[in-house]
Design a protein around this motif. Structure first.
Motif, PDB file in Angstrom:
ATOM      1  N   LYS A  18      -2.092   6.005   6.254  1.00  0.00           N
ATOM      2  CA  LYS A  18      -1.625   6.196   4.854  1.00  0.00           C
ATOM      3  C   LYS A  18      -2.318   7.264   4.096  1.00  0.00           C
ATOM      4  CE  LYS A  18       0.019   1.458   3.829  1.00  0.00           C
ATOM      5  NZ  LYS A  18      -0.374   0.183   3.151  1.00  0.00           N
ATOM      6  N   GLN A  21      -0.663  10.422   5.408  1.00  0.00           N
ATOM      7  CA  GLN A  21       0.538  10.802   4.551  1.00  0.00           C
ATOM      8  C   GLN A  21       0.115  11.273   3.014  1.00  0.00           C
ATOM      9  OE1 GLN A  21       3.166   7.299   2.665  1.00  0.00           O
ATOM     10  NE2 GLN A  21       3.938   7.825   4.741  1.00  0.00           N
ATOM     11  N   LEU A  67       4.961   4.375   9.608  1.00  0.00           N
ATOM     12  CA  LEU A  67       4.408   5.379   8.969  1.00  0.00           C
ATOM     13  C   LEU A  67       4.395   6.553   9.944  1.00  0.00           C
ATOM     14  CD1 LEU A  67       1.344   2.998   7.738  1.00  0.00           C
ATOM     15  CD2 LEU A  67       2.720   4.385   6.258  1.00  0.00           C
TER      16      LEU A  67
END
Length: 124
Positions: A18, A21, A67
């Protein structure tokens, strides 16, 4: 390692993905460089795990896969954008160079390839 400890490692890996990202969206290449070694550290853990894989573990693995796919697409998009920018800049520079050469060349200034070799003094 038991399944609960493995799930904890998966959750940590999800946090890293995350963050990756977020850095991809922000186009923060410097911060991305720090993420790669962190991800590599988990490869050995994932390869060596031979314990149970329950539903919760499967869900965490599915989230990791999603992801990873998203981050891969963001990476590809960033690379395509950078390539497009470089191509545009290169094309613009070529245009400017051609305009400069054509603009400053007059009728009395022939191109180099127009000068016959017989006229050039080669006595040096």
């Amino acid at each position: 390692m038991n399944e609960r400890a493995f799930q904890a490692k998966l959750k940590l890996f999800i946090k890293i993905l995350k963050r990756e990202q977020k850095f991809l969206v922000l186009d923060d290449g410097e911060s991305l460089n720090g993420i790669v070694p962190q991800k590599e550290d988990f490869l050995l853990i994932f390869d060596k795990y031979t314990g149970e894989i329950g539903d919760k573990t499967k869900m965490l693995i599915q989230e990791i896969q999603e992801l990873q796919e998203t981050n891969l697409l963001l990476t590809q998009q960033a690379l395509a954008y950078q390539k497009k920018m470089m191509d545009t800049i290169q094309h613009s520079l070529e245009k400017q160079e051609n305009m400069y050469v054509d603009k400053h060349r007059t009728q009395s200034q022939p191109k180099r390839e127009d000068i016959p070799a017989a006229i050039v003094d080669q006595s040096f």
